[in-house]
Scaffold this active site. Sequence first.
Site, short mmCIF file in Angstrom:
data_model
loop_
_atom_site.label_atom_id
_atom_site.label_comp_id
_atom_site.label_asym_id
_atom_site.label_seq_id
_atom_site.Cartn_x
_atom_site.Cartn_y
_atom_site.Cartn_z
N ASP A 77 0.83 -1.21 0.00
CA ASP A 77 0.00 0.00 0.00
C ASP A 77 0.86 1.26 0.00
OD1 ASP A 77 -1.99 -1.85 0.31
OD2 ASP A 77 -2.87 -0.95 2.10
N HIS A 223 3.71 -2.22 3.10
CA HIS A 223 3.67 -0.85 2.57
C HIS A 223 4.94 -0.55 1.78
CE1 HIS A 223 0.58 -0.76 5.67
NE2 HIS A 223 0.06 0.28 5.03
ZN LIG Z 1 -2.77 3.26 3.00
#
Ligand SMILES: [Zn+2]
Length: 262
Positions: A77, A223
């Site tokens: 992400d 992430h």
């Molecule tokens: Zn996010």
Amino acid sequence: MKKLLITLLAFLQLALFGANDPLYEIRGKSPLLDANLTQFLDQWRNETTSPIAEGNYTNIYLHGESTKAKNIALTFDDSPDENNTDKVLDLLKHYGVKASFFMIAEAMEENNITVTKRAFDEGHLVLNHSFTHPHFTALTSEQIIQELNTTSERIHKITGSYPLLFRPPYGAINQEVVDTINAQGYTTVLWSLDSLDWGMQDKEAIITNIMTYVSPGDIILMHSGRANHVTVEALGEIIERLREQGYVFQRLDEMLSIKAYK
Ligand SMILES: [Zn+2]
């Protein structure tokens, strides 16, 4: 009596399909998170997974379809950024792994357009993580629709493909949010294993967390944005150790047998 029966049925359903069913749970723990954050996280997980297990939220995924095949999906992400996204792509290329990126459209400026295109061209999924990364539960339906569609339009402009898979920022959803997402033709993809790379800047703790809680069919949350250099440090070892255990890396469209793009 009727009320009692409904309560009993709800309980039975939860007992059958609820927290103990790996298809409907979110795992991942860290001794480094403080008590307040851990409590908040537990509550969010419970409030999010229960309506999915009970069938109130539809068209939403936490986990692969099978708990037997040793398939696994790495998801990243919060890209694109000018640094970490390229490094994650370098590592995935080195190991021959295909992954899924939930990207933020407002970050797709200048050099970050190049890295967005690179992710797509190298065979990864470039998917919708909203335009400005807001809590969708704080938005009106009109704002949600705006966030969804402007993001997929921008990705389409850069890659030529219009993503239909969406991951809500912070995993923030409720019935109204899910209904609005579905009405726009998107599928929501959450995760079943949280690397917790967002909450701890500690390579070993991230690796230990993943290797302790991983199971077949997991969608792993990681992430690759501006703040996530520790993820880059941990990624190679994570891939190697999962491979040693026989895991096969798949993109979300492969693992879930769904369409990623329009
Ligand atoms: Zn996010």
